[in-house]
Write a protein that holds these residues in place. Structure first.
Motif, mmCIF file in Angstrom:
data_model
loop_
_atom_site.group_PDB
_atom_site.id
_atom_site.type_symbol
_atom_site.label_atom_id
_atom_site.label_comp_id
_atom_site.label_asym_id
_atom_site.label_seq_id
_atom_site.Cartn_x
_atom_site.Cartn_y
_atom_site.Cartn_z
ATOM 1 N N THR A 22 61.663 16.094 81.539
ATOM 2 C CA THR A 22 61.883 17.162 82.520
ATOM 3 C C THR A 22 61.148 16.871 83.818
ATOM 4 O O THR A 22 61.691 17.080 84.914
ATOM 5 C CB THR A 22 61.409 18.509 81.945
ATOM 6 O OG1 THR A 22 62.097 18.777 80.722
ATOM 7 C CG2 THR A 22 61.685 19.637 82.922
ATOM 8 N N ALA A 23 59.914 16.389 83.705
ATOM 9 C CA ALA A 23 59.123 16.098 84.903
ATOM 10 C C ALA A 23 59.736 14.976 85.720
ATOM 11 O O ALA A 23 59.789 15.046 86.955
ATOM 12 C CB ALA A 23 57.688 15.746 84.504
ATOM 13 N N VAL A 24 60.206 13.927 85.061
ATOM 14 C CA VAL A 24 60.834 12.804 85.766
ATOM 15 C C VAL A 24 62.113 13.256 86.472
ATOM 16 O O VAL A 24 62.364 12.897 87.629
ATOM 17 C CB VAL A 24 61.125 11.651 84.785
ATOM 18 C CG1 VAL A 24 61.983 10.584 85.455
ATOM 19 C CG2 VAL A 24 59.823 11.033 84.293
ATOM 20 N N LYS A 28 62.709 13.457 90.624
ATOM 21 C CA LYS A 28 63.821 12.842 91.360
ATOM 22 C C LYS A 28 64.561 13.881 92.203
ATOM 23 O O LYS A 28 64.884 13.636 93.382
ATOM 24 C CB LYS A 28 64.792 12.185 90.385
ATOM 25 C CG LYS A 28 65.953 11.472 91.084
ATOM 26 C CD LYS A 28 66.910 10.862 90.087
ATOM 27 C CE LYS A 28 68.024 10.091 90.814
ATOM 28 N NZ LYS A 28 68.747 10.933 91.780
ATOM 29 N N LEU A 29 64.832 15.057 91.617
ATOM 30 C CA LEU A 29 65.540 16.102 92.356
ATOM 31 C C LEU A 29 64.730 16.572 93.556
ATOM 32 O O LEU A 29 65.278 16.773 94.646
ATOM 33 C CB LEU A 29 65.838 17.280 91.424
ATOM 34 C CG LEU A 29 66.872 17.024 90.315
ATOM 35 C CD1 LEU A 29 66.965 18.226 89.392
ATOM 36 C CD2 LEU A 29 68.237 16.706 90.912
ATOM 37 N N LEU A 30 63.425 16.746 93.371
ATOM 38 C CA LEU A 30 62.584 17.202 94.478
ATOM 39 C C LEU A 30 62.467 16.142 95.570
ATOM 40 O O LEU A 30 62.409 16.465 96.757
ATOM 41 C CB LEU A 30 61.198 17.586 93.959
ATOM 42 C CG LEU A 30 61.115 18.915 93.214
ATOM 43 C CD1 LEU A 30 59.730 19.112 92.614
ATOM 44 C CD2 LEU A 30 61.446 20.082 94.144
ATOM 45 N N LYS A 31 62.424 14.861 95.167
ATOM 46 C CA LYS A 31 62.397 13.791 96.172
ATOM 47 C C LYS A 31 63.692 13.785 96.976
ATOM 48 O O LYS A 31 63.666 13.633 98.212
ATOM 49 C CB LYS A 31 62.195 12.436 95.495
ATOM 50 C CG LYS A 31 60.749 12.117 95.160
ATOM 51 C CD LYS A 31 60.581 10.679 94.712
ATOM 52 C CE LYS A 31 60.829 9.728 95.862
ATOM 53 N NZ LYS A 31 60.598 8.320 95.474
ATOM 54 N N ASP A 32 64.822 13.955 96.290
ATOM 55 C CA ASP A 32 66.103 14.016 97.003
ATOM 56 C C ASP A 32 66.144 15.221 97.943
ATOM 57 O O ASP A 32 66.636 15.113 99.080
ATOM 58 C CB ASP A 32 67.260 14.104 95.997
ATOM 59 C CG ASP A 32 67.420 12.819 95.200
ATOM 60 O OD1 ASP A 32 66.887 11.777 95.632
ATOM 61 O OD2 ASP A 32 68.066 12.858 94.135
ATOM 62 N N LEU A 171 53.800 16.197 90.667
ATOM 63 C CA LEU A 171 54.541 15.584 89.563
ATOM 64 C C LEU A 171 54.232 14.093 89.458
ATOM 65 O O LEU A 171 54.022 13.566 88.367
ATOM 66 C CB LEU A 171 56.041 15.786 89.767
ATOM 67 C CG LEU A 171 56.580 17.193 89.497
ATOM 68 C CD1 LEU A 171 57.998 17.322 90.010
ATOM 69 C CD2 LEU A 171 56.536 17.511 88.000
ATOM 70 N N GLU A 172 54.195 13.425 90.606
ATOM 71 C CA GLU A 172 54.051 11.972 90.611
ATOM 72 C C GLU A 172 52.656 11.521 90.213
ATOM 73 O O GLU A 172 52.498 10.512 89.514
ATOM 74 C CB GLU A 172 54.398 11.441 92.011
ATOM 75 C CG GLU A 172 54.389 9.926 92.117
ATOM 76 C CD GLU A 172 54.888 9.456 93.467
ATOM 77 O OE1 GLU A 172 54.651 8.285 93.805
ATOM 78 O OE2 GLU A 172 55.513 10.268 94.197
ATOM 79 N N ALA A 179 51.406 13.302 81.117
ATOM 80 C CA ALA A 179 52.326 13.337 79.985
ATOM 81 C C ALA A 179 52.433 11.951 79.340
ATOM 82 O O ALA A 179 52.437 11.828 78.106
ATOM 83 C CB ALA A 179 53.708 13.818 80.441
ATOM 84 N N ARG A 180 52.487 10.911 80.146
ATOM 85 C CA ARG A 180 52.557 9.549 79.596
ATOM 86 C C ARG A 180 51.282 9.194 78.840
ATOM 87 O O ARG A 180 51.326 8.573 77.777
ATOM 88 C CB ARG A 180 52.805 8.553 80.723
ATOM 89 C CG ARG A 180 54.254 8.578 81.233
ATOM 90 C CD ARG A 180 54.443 7.695 82.429
ATOM 91 N NE ARG A 180 55.858 7.635 82.813
ATOM 92 C CZ ARG A 180 56.284 7.235 84.010
ATOM 93 N NH1 ARG A 180 55.409 6.834 84.924
ATOM 94 N NH2 ARG A 180 57.582 7.212 84.275
#
Length: 224
Positions: A22-24, A28-32, A171-172, A179-180
Motif C-alpha cells: 500500500t505504501a509503495v 507512486k500515486l503521490l509522486k505522480d 513514505l519514501e 516496513a521493509r
C-alpha cells in the motif's frame, strides 16, 4: 531499523507486507500527483506573469489618461461626470477541482450587453482622455478577474504541493524503509525459530532412537 514493538509472527509479517504494498502504491500515486501539480503550477505562474504585465499596463494607461483629463477639465466637472456610473457589473463566484485543489472561478455579467455602455456622462463638456481612461479600465476588468483567479490558484496549489511533498518524503524515507526493515526482522526471527524447532526435533528423534536401541539391548540380555 525494525520497530521494537513488532511481534515476529506470521500474521504480523502478512500485515507488514500489505502495508508495504500500500505504501509503495501510495508513494507512486503521490509522486505522480506532485509532478502534475508542479506542471500546472508552473503554467499558472507563467500566465500570472503575463496577466500582471497586461493589467499593470492597462492601469498605467488609465492613470495617464485620467491625469491628462484632469489637467484639461475642472475638478467639479470631472467629479460630476463620474458621480453616477451608468453600467453595473454582477460578479458570480464558483470553484473547480484541479488535482484535489478547489480553484476559484469568477464570472461577471453587465447590466446591458453593450460594451460601449460605460460612459455616464455626455461628451460635450468632457475630454477624450477621460473616455480613454474609462475604456482602459473597462477593458482590463476581465484580465483583473482572471489575475485574481490565477493568483489565488497559485497560492492554493503551492500549499497543496508542499503537503504532497511532505507525504512523499514521509513514505519514501520513513514508512517504506520501516516496513521493509520490519519484514526483514520478522523473516529472520521466523527462520531462526524454525531452525531452532528443527534442531529440537532432531535431538528428540536422536533421543528416541537411542532409547529404542537401549531397550532392544536390554530385551536381548533378558532373552539370553
Amino acid at each position: 531499523m525494525a520497530s521494537t514493538q513488532v511481534n515476529p509472527t506470521r500474521m504480523e509479517l502478512t500485515k507488514q507486507k500489505k502495508k508495504l504494498v500500500t505504501a509503495v502504491r501510495g508513494h507512486k500515486l503521490l509522486k505522480d500527483k506532485r509532478d502534475e501539480l508542479m506542471r500546472q503550477f508552473l503554467d499558472l505562474v507563467r500566465e500570472n506573469m503575463e496577466l500582471r504585465k497586461k493589467v499593470e499596463a492597462g492601469i498605467r494607461s488609465a492613470n495617464t489618461n485620467f491625469v491628462i483629463a484632469k489637467a484639461g477639465m475642472s475638478e467639479e466637472t470631472l467629479n460630476t461626470a463620474l458621480m453616477a456610473p451608468k453600467q453595473e457589473v454582477y460578479l458570480e463566484t464558483g470553484k473547480k477541482n484541479v488535482m484535489s485543489v478547489d480553484i476559484p472561478v469568477f464570472e461577471y455579467k453587465t447590466r446591458t450587453p453593450d460594451a460601449n455602455d460605460i460612459y455616464s456622462y455626455g461628451f460635450a463638456f468632457t475630454s477624450s482622455d477621460l473616455d480613454g481612461a474609462v475604456k482602459s479600465l473597462a477593458d482590463i476588468l476581465p484580465d483583473m478577474l482572471r489575475l485574481a483567479e490565477v493568483e489565488k490558484a497559485c497560492q492554493l496549489m503551492a500549499s497543496e504541493i508542499e503537503k504532497t511533498r511532505r507525504r512523499v518524503n514521509a513514505l519514501e524515507h520513513v514508512i517504506i524503509p520501516e516496513a521493509r526493515a520490519n519484514i526483514k526482522y520478522i523473516t529472520m526471527k521466523l527462520d531462526e525459530n524454525e531452525r531452532s524447532t528443527q534442531i529440537r526435533l532432531m535431538k528428540v528423534k536422536d533421543m528416541m532412537l537411542e532409547e529404542a536401541h537401549h531397550y532392544k539391548e536390554r530385551e536381548a540380555e533378558r532373552g539370553a
